[in-house]
Design an enzyme around this catalytic site. Structure first.
Site, PDB file in Angstrom:
ATOM      1  N   ARG A 220      30.223  67.473  37.742  1.00  0.00           N
ATOM      2  CA  ARG A 220      29.716  67.322  39.113  1.00  0.00           C
ATOM      3  C   ARG A 220      30.384  66.122  39.775  1.00  0.00           C
ATOM      4  O   ARG A 220      30.180  64.982  39.344  1.00  0.00           O
ATOM      5  CB  ARG A 220      28.197  67.122  39.101  1.00  0.00           C
ATOM      6  CG  ARG A 220      27.401  68.304  38.544  1.00  0.00           C
ATOM      7  CD  ARG A 220      27.136  69.346  39.616  1.00  0.00           C
ATOM      8  NE  ARG A 220      26.666  70.585  39.026  1.00  0.00           N
ATOM      9  CZ  ARG A 220      25.412  71.034  39.126  1.00  0.00           C
ATOM     10  NH1 ARG A 220      24.509  70.330  39.765  1.00  0.00           N
ATOM     11  NH2 ARG A 220      25.071  72.191  38.587  1.00  0.00           N
ATOM     12  N   GLU A 222      29.697  64.318  42.190  1.00  0.00           N
ATOM     13  CA  GLU A 222      28.738  63.777  43.150  1.00  0.00           C
ATOM     14  C   GLU A 222      28.631  62.274  42.970  1.00  0.00           C
ATOM     15  O   GLU A 222      28.419  61.806  41.869  1.00  0.00           O
ATOM     16  CB  GLU A 222      27.360  64.427  42.933  1.00  0.00           C
ATOM     17  CG  GLU A 222      27.367  65.921  43.216  1.00  0.00           C
ATOM     18  CD  GLU A 222      26.234  66.679  42.506  1.00  0.00           C
ATOM     19  OE1 GLU A 222      25.587  66.101  41.612  1.00  0.00           O
ATOM     20  OE2 GLU A 222      26.033  67.844  42.854  1.00  0.00           O
ATOM     21  N   ARG A 228      19.220  59.496  36.876  1.00  0.00           N
ATOM     22  CA  ARG A 228      19.150  60.858  36.323  1.00  0.00           C
ATOM     23  C   ARG A 228      20.400  61.705  36.552  1.00  0.00           C
ATOM     24  O   ARG A 228      20.400  62.904  36.298  1.00  0.00           O
ATOM     25  CB  ARG A 228      17.910  61.576  36.877  1.00  0.00           C
ATOM     26  CG  ARG A 228      17.910  61.771  38.367  1.00  0.00           C
ATOM     27  CD  ARG A 228      16.646  62.459  38.861  1.00  0.00           C
ATOM     28  NE  ARG A 228      16.846  62.955  40.201  1.00  0.00           N
ATOM     29  CZ  ARG A 228      16.912  62.174  41.283  1.00  0.00           C
ATOM     30  NH1 ARG A 228      16.752  60.867  41.173  1.00  0.00           N
ATOM     31  NH2 ARG A 228      17.136  62.698  42.468  1.00  0.00           N
ATOM     32  N   HIS A 229      21.467  61.091  37.031  1.00  0.00           N
ATOM     33  CA  HIS A 229      22.723  61.824  37.240  1.00  0.00           C
ATOM     34  C   HIS A 229      23.875  61.187  36.477  1.00  0.00           C
ATOM     35  O   HIS A 229      24.012  59.967  36.454  1.00  0.00           O
ATOM     36  CB  HIS A 229      23.115  61.838  38.727  1.00  0.00           C
ATOM     37  CG  HIS A 229      22.220  62.664  39.593  1.00  0.00           C
ATOM     38  ND1 HIS A 229      21.192  62.111  40.318  1.00  0.00           N
ATOM     39  CD2 HIS A 229      22.192  63.999  39.846  1.00  0.00           C
ATOM     40  CE1 HIS A 229      20.567  63.088  40.990  1.00  0.00           C
ATOM     41  NE2 HIS A 229      21.147  64.243  40.714  1.00  0.00           N
ATOM     42  N   GLU A 366      13.205  66.987  37.812  1.00  0.00           N
ATOM     43  CA  GLU A 366      13.709  68.347  37.626  1.00  0.00           C
ATOM     44  C   GLU A 366      14.568  68.394  36.369  1.00  0.00           C
ATOM     45  O   GLU A 366      15.471  67.584  36.201  1.00  0.00           O
ATOM     46  CB  GLU A 366      14.568  68.727  38.840  1.00  0.00           C
ATOM     47  CG  GLU A 366      15.270  70.056  38.658  1.00  0.00           C
ATOM     48  CD  GLU A 366      16.367  70.302  39.691  1.00  0.00           C
ATOM     49  OE1 GLU A 366      16.240  69.874  40.849  1.00  0.00           O
ATOM     50  OE2 GLU A 366      17.370  70.946  39.319  1.00  0.00           O
ATOM     51  N   SER A 369      16.832  74.538  37.048  1.00  0.00           N
ATOM     52  CA  SER A 369      16.715  75.399  38.222  1.00  0.00           C
ATOM     53  C   SER A 369      17.031  76.805  37.771  1.00  0.00           C
ATOM     54  O   SER A 369      17.916  77.003  36.928  1.00  0.00           O
ATOM     55  CB  SER A 369      17.724  74.997  39.304  1.00  0.00           C
ATOM     56  OG  SER A 369      17.278  73.862  39.990  1.00  0.00           O
ATOM     57  N   ARG A 417      18.535  65.127  30.414  1.00  0.00           N
ATOM     58  CA  ARG A 417      17.289  64.719  31.077  1.00  0.00           C
ATOM     59  C   ARG A 417      16.074  64.979  30.194  1.00  0.00           C
ATOM     60  O   ARG A 417      15.080  64.267  30.274  1.00  0.00           O
ATOM     61  CB  ARG A 417      17.128  65.468  32.411  1.00  0.00           C
ATOM     62  CG  ARG A 417      18.067  64.959  33.491  1.00  0.00           C
ATOM     63  CD  ARG A 417      17.772  65.630  34.827  1.00  0.00           C
ATOM     64  NE  ARG A 417      18.761  65.235  35.821  1.00  0.00           N
ATOM     65  CZ  ARG A 417      18.778  65.673  37.080  1.00  0.00           C
ATOM     66  NH1 ARG A 417      17.846  66.538  37.480  1.00  0.00           N
ATOM     67  NH2 ARG A 417      19.691  65.263  37.921  1.00  0.00           N
TER      68      ARG A 417
END
Ligand code: ATP
Ligand code: MG
Length: 443
Positions: A220, A222, A228-229, A366, A369, A417
């Site tokens: 990712r 991002e 949490r990332h 989360e 998903s 996570r």
């Protein structure tokens, strides 16, 4: 004399009165007058070695060793007074009286960090900068023992349910879901991307094998600065065909999660104990519509929500609410608005403003998903057009749905996570062997 075979530290209590050979690292050396004590660590645990002066060669070698020397010890296993209360203390019930000691590998310098300290209270950067060393610490080791148990339990639970394990490509040609969070790479004379989800390949897997799962790397791009990332993580993905609706998908994921919890509860107690952590209670996971969750947040916490999604604070609050109301550490939030879900999400039959999708939250964040996907070729083409995208760009993806693809759905579950929240780690990065974040590409 016959050459002794190496045994593990954890096996020493079964060899009281025998001479054994051990290999491992020196955690600590302590000198008491003419006696030298060494705490020896191997992959299975730690045991105390005592070197008496009546073995002068061993004593001479023992005087040289320092922390993190790799050594080989031969000695007599002796019972120590006091009873062991758990597996970790079991090796504390014996002591090795060394008759010989050899240095196998000597550090080139004094380690900058004392990894024998049970509470390595280092800041995150120091912990990660010295990762090759800090991984040797018992508490850190426990994170990765539990992580391995998680991977094993996930795979076993999926296999038991008839999911075929697959590995999908991580070098992909097109940034299919829209390109913002893809890492671009040079692929011979053209551009390629690192996969940010196995989504499309999982669906191809369904159309061939009905049920597939993958444990695979996800990239990712991002620029997150959160706890949490990370930019490279390991996804626990699955996709299943011939479903009745997306409740079937949640039920399967729930069953798998509970099996993971059971396995960790059975085999992870020593590691959990180092963190004062407990496995989540085994209760049915509540399923709450996202819109209802938004109402609950307003009513219970006075939290105003922008639009129809909840932010990370909202996720924390709704988890807290569910824990106190239902005694569950997990919650499924369902029926996310179409506008905030990917184009392939199945619209809800009663109200197409919503989708048959869900997020699974665990202790405030989360972790997964998922949902039902659109499986009809023409519906997908129309949906892609409606979203202002070009079906031509999705040709390979659309091909999956040309030849009789059944109703299906699945999930993407983040492995790190789960461990972060299970142990109450401050950052997800502690649950990654060598994490990659915006600033960190080494070690
Ligand atoms: P978030 O909203 O928390 O950024 P997401 O909705 O973008 O996550 P998904 O695309 O739904 O993430 O990915 C499925 C799962 O993968 C997530 O629920 C999470 O457990 C995990 N995951 C996603 N992004 C990351 C990340 N950058 N680092 C670690 N795990 C991640
Ligand atoms: Mg998500």
């Amino acid at each position: 004399m016959e050459e002794l075979k190496r045994i593990l530290v954890s096996e020493t209590p079964e060899h009281i009165g025998e001479t054994v050979k051990l290999c491992g690292w020196v955690s600590i050396r302590r000198d008491h007058g003419k006696l030298i004590f060494i705490e020896l660590r191997d992959r299975s645990g730690k045991v105390q070695v005592v070197i008496l002066p009546d073995h002068p060669e061993a004593a001479l070698a023992a005087k040289e060793v320092r922390s993190e020397y790799a050594i080989e010890v031969t000695g007599l296993v002796k019972a120590r007074p006091g009873k062991a209360e758990n597996a970790e203390q079991a090796t504390g019930s014996v002591e090795i009286e060394a008759t010989s000691l050899q240095i196998i590998s000597q550090p080139i310098e004094e380690p900058p960090i004392d990894v024998s300290n049970p509470e390595l209270s280092l800041n995150l950067d120091t912990l990660l900068n010295h990762r090759t060393l800090t991984l040797r610490n018992d508490k850190v080791h426990s994170i990765f023992s539990l992580y391995a148990l998680l991977l094993e339990a996930y795979a076993a639970a999926c296999r038991k349910r008839g999911f075929l394990e697959v590995k999908t490509p991580k070098i992909v040609s097109a940034a299919t879901e829209g390109g913002a969070n893809f890492f671009k790479i040079q692929y011979f004379d053209r551009e390629a991307f690192l996969a940010q989800s196995p989504q499309f390949y999982k669906q191809a897997g369904v159309s061939a094998f009905e049920r597939v799962f993958e444990i695979g790397t996800v990239f990712r791009a991002e620029p997150h600065f959160t706890t949490r990332h990370v930019n490279e993580y390991t996804g626990l993905d699955a996709e299943m065909g011939f479903i009745g609706n997306f409740e079937d998908v949640m039920a399967e994921l729930e069953g798998i999660m509970m099996e993971i919890v059971a396995v960790i509860g059975e085999r992870g107690q020593t590691d959990l104990a180092r963190y004062g952590a407990a496995t989540p209670p085994v209760v049915a996971i509540p399923r709450i519509r996202l819109a209802d969750a938004v109402e609950i947040l307003k009513r219970e916490y006075g939290k105003e929500t922008e639009g129809e999604d909840i932010d990370s604070e909202g996720e924390r609050m709704i988890s807290e609410y569910v824990a106190k109301t239902y005694g569950s550490d997990f919650i499924f939030l369902t029926h996310y608005p179409t506008a905030i879900r990917p184009f392939y999400s199945m619209p809800n039959a009663d109200d197409p403003k919503y989708t048959d999708t869900f997020d699974l939250l665990f202790r405030g964040i989360e972790i997964a998903s998922g949902g039902q996907r659109i499986h009809e070729y023409q519906v997908l083409v129309d949906t892609i057009k409606k979203r202002g995208m070009d079906p031509e760009a999705f040709k390979d993806y659309l091909d999956i749905f040309k030849y009789g693809t059944p109703p299906h759905g699945g999930w993407g579950l983040g492995s790190e996570r789960i461990i972060q929240k299970l142990l109450g780690l401050g950052s997800i990065k502690e649950a990654v062997l060598f994490p990659r974040d915006v600033k960190r590409l080494t070690p």
